[in-house]
Write a protein that holds these residues in place. Structure first.
Motif, PDB file in Angstrom:
ATOM      1  N   UNK A   1       0.790  -1.237   0.000  1.00  0.00           N
ATOM      2  CA  UNK A   1       0.000   0.000   0.000  1.00  0.00           C
ATOM      3  C   UNK A   1       0.821   1.286   0.000  1.00  0.00           C
ATOM      4  N   UNK A   2       2.127   1.194   0.247  1.00  0.00           N
ATOM      5  CA  UNK A   2       2.927   2.415   0.444  1.00  0.00           C
ATOM      6  C   UNK A   2       3.629   2.803  -0.860  1.00  0.00           C
ATOM      7  N   UNK A   3       3.191   3.921  -1.511  1.00  0.00           N
ATOM      8  CA  UNK A   3       3.839   4.304  -2.771  1.00  0.00           C
ATOM      9  C   UNK A   3       5.221   4.911  -2.515  1.00  0.00           C
ATOM     10  N   UNK A   4       6.195   4.511  -3.335  1.00  0.00           N
ATOM     11  CA  UNK A   4       7.542   5.081  -3.231  1.00  0.00           C
ATOM     12  C   UNK A   4       8.076   5.371  -4.635  1.00  0.00           C
ATOM     13  N   UNK A   5       9.047   6.270  -4.702  1.00  0.00           N
ATOM     14  CA  UNK A   5       9.751   6.499  -5.961  1.00  0.00           C
ATOM     15  C   UNK A   5       8.968   7.318  -6.966  1.00  0.00           C
ATOM     16  N   UNK A   6       9.475   7.340  -8.219  1.00  0.00           N
ATOM     17  CA  UNK A   6       8.925   8.236  -9.237  1.00  0.00           C
ATOM     18  C   UNK A   6       7.596   7.745  -9.810  1.00  0.00           C
TER      19      UNK A   6
END
Length: 313
Positions: free
Chosen positions: A128-133
Motif C-alpha cells: 500500500x505504500x507508494x515510493x519512488x517516481x
C-alpha cells in the motif's frame, strides 16, 4: 528540574522545507535543535526519532538514475539505513552545537535502528505504500515484468511502485538505546521508522518495506518505558471539525474521548490519524505515560504550561 524520559518524534517539516539540498536541511535542523534543547535544559532525558520520506525518495531517484551493471541501485532497506545515517549526523551535529552554546555538557549519539516486523504481516500481501517516481502505465508494466515489483495507479497522477507498510513488533537495538539514555546521553534513533527486518531461521534479514515512523516511535517509547511521547507536527493542537465553523482545538483529552472522535472520522488518514493512533497506543501500553501532539514551535509553551493536545488515560 524534571528528569522525565521523553521520546520526541520529529515531523518532516523539522528537517526539510522546500529546498532538498543538504545545506538547507542542515539549516532547518539547526533551528529544530534550538527548540529541542529546551527539553534538555529542563532536565529531561531525550530520545529523538524522525521521518525520512522525502530524503529516502530523493536517494531512490538518484540510485535509479545512476543504476548500471557496474554501479547497481541499492535496495530500499539500505536506502533507509543511509538516510538514517545522514539525517542522524545532521541532527547530532546541530544538537551538539546547540548544547555547546548553552554550556550543557552532554553527548549525542545516533543509532542506526533495525525494527523487527512480522514476515506474516498482512501488509506484505496488501502492498500500500507508494515510493519512488511516477511512471506511465506502459513504463510501469515494463518495470513489473523486469523486476517483479508491484505498481499501482496513484490518485490519477501516474503509476508508482508500492511496498509493504508492516507494523513494528520489536526494536533490535532497544538495549543499546536504553544504555545510552541511562548514561545521560541524548539519542537519535528509529529514523524513518527504522530499517525493516524480519527474522528467518534466527537471523535478521532486511526487507523491502516502509514502517510508519509514528508507530515505530510509539513502539520505542513504550518499550523504553518513557514518561512522555511527543509527536511533533505542523500544528500546535489537534482539532475536531477541522476547517469548519465549529472547529475546536483539543487540549487535555482522554483515550476514550480520542477514540470517540476517531469513530466520527475526525482525523485524516495518512496525516493526523496515524499520529492519534500511535499516541493512544502509547498511553494504553504504559502505566502513567502522557502523549502530546503539538508543533516544534510550541515546545516551550508545552514545558511551561502544558500547551498542546495532551492525551492521558
Amino acid at each position: 528540574m524534571s528528569n522525565r524520559k521523553i521520546v520526541v518524534a520529529l515531523g518532516g517539516n523539522a528537517i526539510l522545507t522546500d529546498n532538498p539540498t543538504a545545506q538547507a536541511q542542515k539549516d532547518a535542523l539547526k533551528q529544530t535543535a534550538e527548540f529541542l534543547v529546551k527539553l534538555i535544559q529542563n532536565g529531561d532525558e531525550l530520545i529523538i526519532t524522525h521521518g525520512n520520506g522525502p530524503q529516502v525518495g530523493n536517494l531512490l531517484l538518484q540510485n535509479i538514475a545512476a543504476d548500471s551493471e557496474k554501479n547497481p541501485a541499492f535496495e530500499l532497506d539500505s536506502l533507509v539505513a543511509m538516510t538514517e545515517g545522514s539525517i542522524g549526523y545532521w541532527l547530532q551535529n546541530a544538537l551538539q552545537n546547540a548544547l555547546k552554546d548553552l554550556n550543557i555538557d552532554k553527548s549525542v549519539a545516533s543509532v542506526v535502528t533495525q525494527v523487527i516486523v512480522d514476515k506474516n504481516d498482512p501488509a506484505f500481501t496488501n502492498l500500500s505504500k507508494p515510493i519512488g517516481p511516477f511512471y506511465s502505465e506502459e513504463e510501469a508494466k515494463a518495470e513489473m515484468e523486469k523486476s517483479n515489483a508491484t505498481f499501482k495507479e496513484d490518485a490519477g497522477r501516474g503509476w508508482r511502485k508500492v511496498v509493504a507498510s508492516p507494523k513494528p513488533v520489536g526494536i533490535k537495538e532497544l538495549e543499546v538505546i536504553r544504555t545510552l539514555v541511562d548514561a545521560g546521553h541524548v539519542v537519535v534513533a528509529g529514523g524513518g521508522g527504522g530499517v525493516p527486518v524480519i527474522e528467518e531461521d534466527g537471523k535478521l534479514v532486511g526487507v523491502e518495506a516502509v514502517i510508519d515512523k509514528d508507530f515505530a516511535s510509539q513502539k520505542l517509547a513504550a518499550d523504553l518505558g518513557a514518561d512522555m511521547f511527543i509527536v511533533l507536527t505542523g500544528v500546535d493542537y489537534v482539532y475536531v471539525n477541522f476547517n469548519k465553523p465549529d472547529q475546536a482545538k483539543l487540549e487535555k483529552v482522554t483515550v476514550a474521548e480520542m477514540k470517540e472522535y476517531m469513530g466520527q472520522d475526525q482525523f485524516a488518514p495518512g496525516s493526523m490519524l496515524p499520529k492519534v493512533e500511535a499516541t493512544i497506543k502509547f498511553v494504553e501500553e504504559t502505566d502513567n505515560g502522557r502523549a502530546v501532539i503539538t508543533s516544534l514551535e510550541n515546545l516551550e509553551q508545552l514545558i511551561e504550561s502544558d500547551a498542546g493536545t495532551i492525551i492521558e488515560k
